[in-house]
Design an enzyme around this catalytic site. Structure first.
Site, mmCIF file in Angstrom:
data_model
loop_
_atom_site.group_PDB
_atom_site.id
_atom_site.type_symbol
_atom_site.label_atom_id
_atom_site.label_comp_id
_atom_site.label_asym_id
_atom_site.label_seq_id
_atom_site.Cartn_x
_atom_site.Cartn_y
_atom_site.Cartn_z
ATOM 1 N N THR A 48 -14.882 49.925 26.094
ATOM 2 C CA THR A 48 -14.220 49.552 27.088
ATOM 3 C C THR A 48 -14.084 48.054 26.704
ATOM 4 O OG1 THR A 48 -14.618 51.150 28.453
ATOM 5 C CG2 THR A 48 -13.836 49.130 29.567
ATOM 6 N N CYS A 49 -15.327 47.366 26.600
ATOM 7 C CA CYS A 49 -15.131 45.902 26.027
ATOM 8 C C CYS A 49 -14.140 45.573 25.139
ATOM 9 C CB CYS A 49 -16.586 45.532 25.743
ATOM 10 S SG CYS A 49 -18.038 45.927 27.090
#
Length: 160
Positions: A48-49
């Site tokens: 997600t980062c």
């Protein structure tokens, strides 16, 4: 206790990834006299980062600057070499300052530690975003584990 609106950013020494290598940064100096958006992620190069969180702030850099933000910074409990490599991989250029809190001291001081020891990841930073003006927090949003809503660039833009 988790950092909240009205709190002063804790004073700590962290590392900044630069083209010349790691550089020590005093958080008091980093935030002094500026409007800063600081967002924290559980780890560099994580799904997600890398797919959403960091790219969103790169994409919305100009809009954030237009709302009076002087500096956008990304922080993780990683070392400065990893943060520098991740920033290069993501093409942040000078849009986002990549900060490393390798020992999690700054993360702990803000009350934003996320213990992932049981999953083999050690202490990490919760996913969050905050806005500070001259070192004083004016907005803070901390995600629930696994969520990605309140700390994304669009949410920070809406809060400014």
């Amino acid at each position: 206790m988790t950092i909240k609106v009205g709190d002063q950013i804790p004073s700590a020494k962290i590392m900044q990834a630069t083209a010349e290598g790691p550089k020590e940064v005093d958080t008091a100096e980093l935030f002094a006299g500026k409007t800063v958006v600081l967002f924290g992620v559980p780890g560099a190069f994580t799904p997600t980062c890398s797919a959403k969180h960091l790219p969103g702030f790169v994409q919305h850099h100009d809009a954030l600057k237009a709302k009076g933000v002087d500096l956008i910074a990304c922080m993780a409990v990683n070392d400065a070499f990893v943060m520098g490599a991740w920033g290069k991989d993501q093409g942040v250029d000078d849009k986002v300052v990549m900060l490393a809190d390798g020992s999690a001291a700054f993360t702990k001081a803000m009350g934003l530690v996320f213990d992932l020891t049981a999953r083999g990841l050690g202490l990490r930073c919760q996913r969050f975003a905050l806005v500070a003006k001259n070192g004083k927090v004016t907005h803070v949003a901390v995600e629930q584990p696994g969520a990605f809503e309140v700390s994304k660039a669009e949410a920070v833009l809406a809060a400014l």
